[in-house]
Design a protein around this motif. Structure first.
Motif, PDB file in Angstrom:
ATOM      1  N   GLN A 128     -55.781   9.429   8.641  1.00  0.00           N
ATOM      2  CA  GLN A 128     -54.384   9.776   8.402  1.00  0.00           C
ATOM      3  C   GLN A 128     -53.451   9.011   9.336  1.00  0.00           C
ATOM      4  O   GLN A 128     -52.399   8.530   8.912  1.00  0.00           O
ATOM      5  CB  GLN A 128     -54.183  11.287   8.577  1.00  0.00           C
TER       6      GLN A 128
ATOM      7  N   LEU B   4     -56.194  11.232   1.460  1.00  0.00           N
ATOM      8  CA  LEU B   4     -55.265  11.260   2.593  1.00  0.00           C
ATOM      9  C   LEU B   4     -54.132  10.240   2.480  1.00  0.00           C
ATOM     10  O   LEU B   4     -52.976  10.583   2.746  1.00  0.00           O
ATOM     11  CB  LEU B   4     -56.031  11.094   3.909  1.00  0.00           C
TER      12      LEU B   4
ATOM     13  N   VAL C 260     -50.209  11.224   2.550  1.00  0.00           N
ATOM     14  CA  VAL C 260     -49.269  10.594   3.472  1.00  0.00           C
ATOM     15  C   VAL C 260     -48.114   9.955   2.704  1.00  0.00           C
ATOM     16  O   VAL C 260     -46.955  10.000   3.133  1.00  0.00           O
ATOM     17  CB  VAL C 260     -49.980   9.540   4.347  1.00  0.00           C
TER      18      VAL C 260
END
Length: 433
Positions: A96, A147, A151
């Motif tokens: 991340q 992820l 994001v």
């Protein structure tokens, strides 16, 4: 494994055969996938359930039995022992944080006429994530695909992953919870791709499908492209190790094993100008292979697609590397920095003896969804930017309209599009006034 030598007369023919990624059965796969997609479009959930029962031997009789509730995802994460959970969370955090560094930002500027030009950045609304679940389960693939989407700001992440025999891997469920997957369906293959692309009563249609799979998944993604976006058409996984002979032959052997154990069609190659080192690696392979739990898969992969390649020098090694355009490129050399400028094509580069490709697979941070089958010549690793759209902004000032109008009109007339020319000219007239 094959032994090739660039000094041999038959080298070019053998090398070309080694890097040829054509699949003899592709026509059969194409037609089978097309039929499945058409059937899912017509019958929706009924077709998805039927194919899942047939191909994955899943006992489900309806779609409700194929969807995993969010509470079960969370329960799988909560039930993980402390050490495995810590490893999963560390990997997720690193992935991340790296993804955060990739976000594309809005931008704009004014030109000399006061025109405003730039771009807005918006996430796609709904992403479909495919996570393999056949010969091995891949929680790392869940993190790597979901992820970056999270994001980027994707509103809803729909995940599909086959569950052969109805068995679901708890690591995959836990990873889905950690990555913020919104809905999880235990379906796979071309039927899962079709459901994501066209939607069914139970499965929402998505805007983009990402994630690796087998040949049927890859072909299904190819066939639905245009209806939805895809990040790539992934083929068998591959590694190329370029070695100068300064490393440990056993480390090299283990790195070849790590790639080969993905499947019998995986490709593991090593190039070196040091022939003694190649011989030592070959001996290490034979000495260590039986200790590997997946040794049968590894042996088949190395026999079918593995090779140790002798070259004249490192310059020739790098030239061959660029022809291969590998998914994973390990620079197992004393000075990897010295080789970077010579690399034109690679999905990911692993620098030095202490950076195995396995770090990239799990926890280094950069994405492990990479171009395969020589597509690193024109494509890149999955990233946040794959889930973001760039919307151009053009706002003409009065002076700008006066300057742009005659240029646009002249080009429009040249193309025989006279309404375009008229539309441009009136703005120029307004700007002059």
């Amino acid at each position: 494994m094959q032994r090739l030598d660039s000094a041999s007369q038959d080298f070019e023919a053998r090398f070309e055969a080694l890097i040829d990624h054509d699949t003899p059965a592709q026509a059969e796969i194409d037609s089978r996938v097309a039929a499945i997609i058409a059937d899912v479009r017509e019958r929706g959930d009924e077709a998805v359930v039927a194919y899942t029962r047939e191909l994955d031997r899943h006992p489900a009789t309806d779609m409700a039995a194929l969807e995993i509730a969010p509470a079960r995802l969370s329960a799988a994460l909560d039930a993980m022992p402390a050490q495995p959970r810590a490893a999963l969370e560390t990997a997720a955090d690193r992935i991340q944080r790296y993804a955060e560094s990739q976000k594309i930002e809005a931008q704009s500027y004014e030109d000399e006429y006061g025109n405003r030009l730039g771009q807005l950045v918006r996430p796609i609304e709904r992403a479909g994530v495919y996570a393999p679940g056949g010969k091995a389960a891949y929680p790392s693939s869940v993190l790597m695909n979901a992820l970056p989407a999270r994001v980027a700001g994707v509103s809803q992440i729909i995940m599909v992953s086959p569950a052969p025999g109805g068995e679901v891997n708890d690591w995959v469920l836990a990873a889905a919870a950690l990555a913020g997957v919104d809905r999880f369906f235990t379906i796979g293959g071309a039927q899962a791709v079709a459901a994501l692309a066209y939607g069914t009563h139970s499965v929402p249609c998505v805007d983009k499908i990402v994630g690796p799979g087998n040949a049927y998944v890859a072909e299904a993604k190819r066939q639905v492209f245009g209806r939805v976006g895809i990040e790539s058409v992934a083929g068998p996984s591959e590694v190329l190790i370029v070695a100068d002979g300064s490393g440990d032959p056993e480390w090299a052997a283990l790195d070849l094993f790590a790639q080969a154990e993905h499947g019998e069609d995986s490709r593991a190659l090593l190039i070196s100008p040091d022939r003694d080192f190649l011989t030592a690696v070959e001996a290490a392979v034979e000495r260590l292979i039986e200790d590997q739990p997946r040794h049968e898969i590894i042996r088949a992969s190395l026999a079918n697609h593995g090779a140790l390649i002798a070259v004249a020098d490192m310059a020739e090694a790098m030239a061959l590397s660029n022809r291969i355009a590998p998914e994973h490129l390990e620079l197992a050399v004393a000075d990897p920095e010295a080789l970077l400028d010579s690399i034109e094509h690679a999905g990911a580069i692993f620098m030095g003896h202490r950076t195995p490709e396995a770090f990239g697979d799990y926890c280094a941070g950069p994405n492990h969804v990479l171009p395969t089958g020589r597509t690193a010549r024109f494509s890149s690793a999955l990233g946040v930017y794959d889930f973001q759209k760039r919307l151009s902004i053009i706002q003409a000032s009065p002076r700008g309209a006066a300057a742009l109008a005659p240029v646009a009109a002249e080009l429009a007339v040249g193309e025989g599009l006279y309404a375009h020319a008229a539309s441009a000219r009136v703005r120029g007239d307004e700007g002059q006034g």
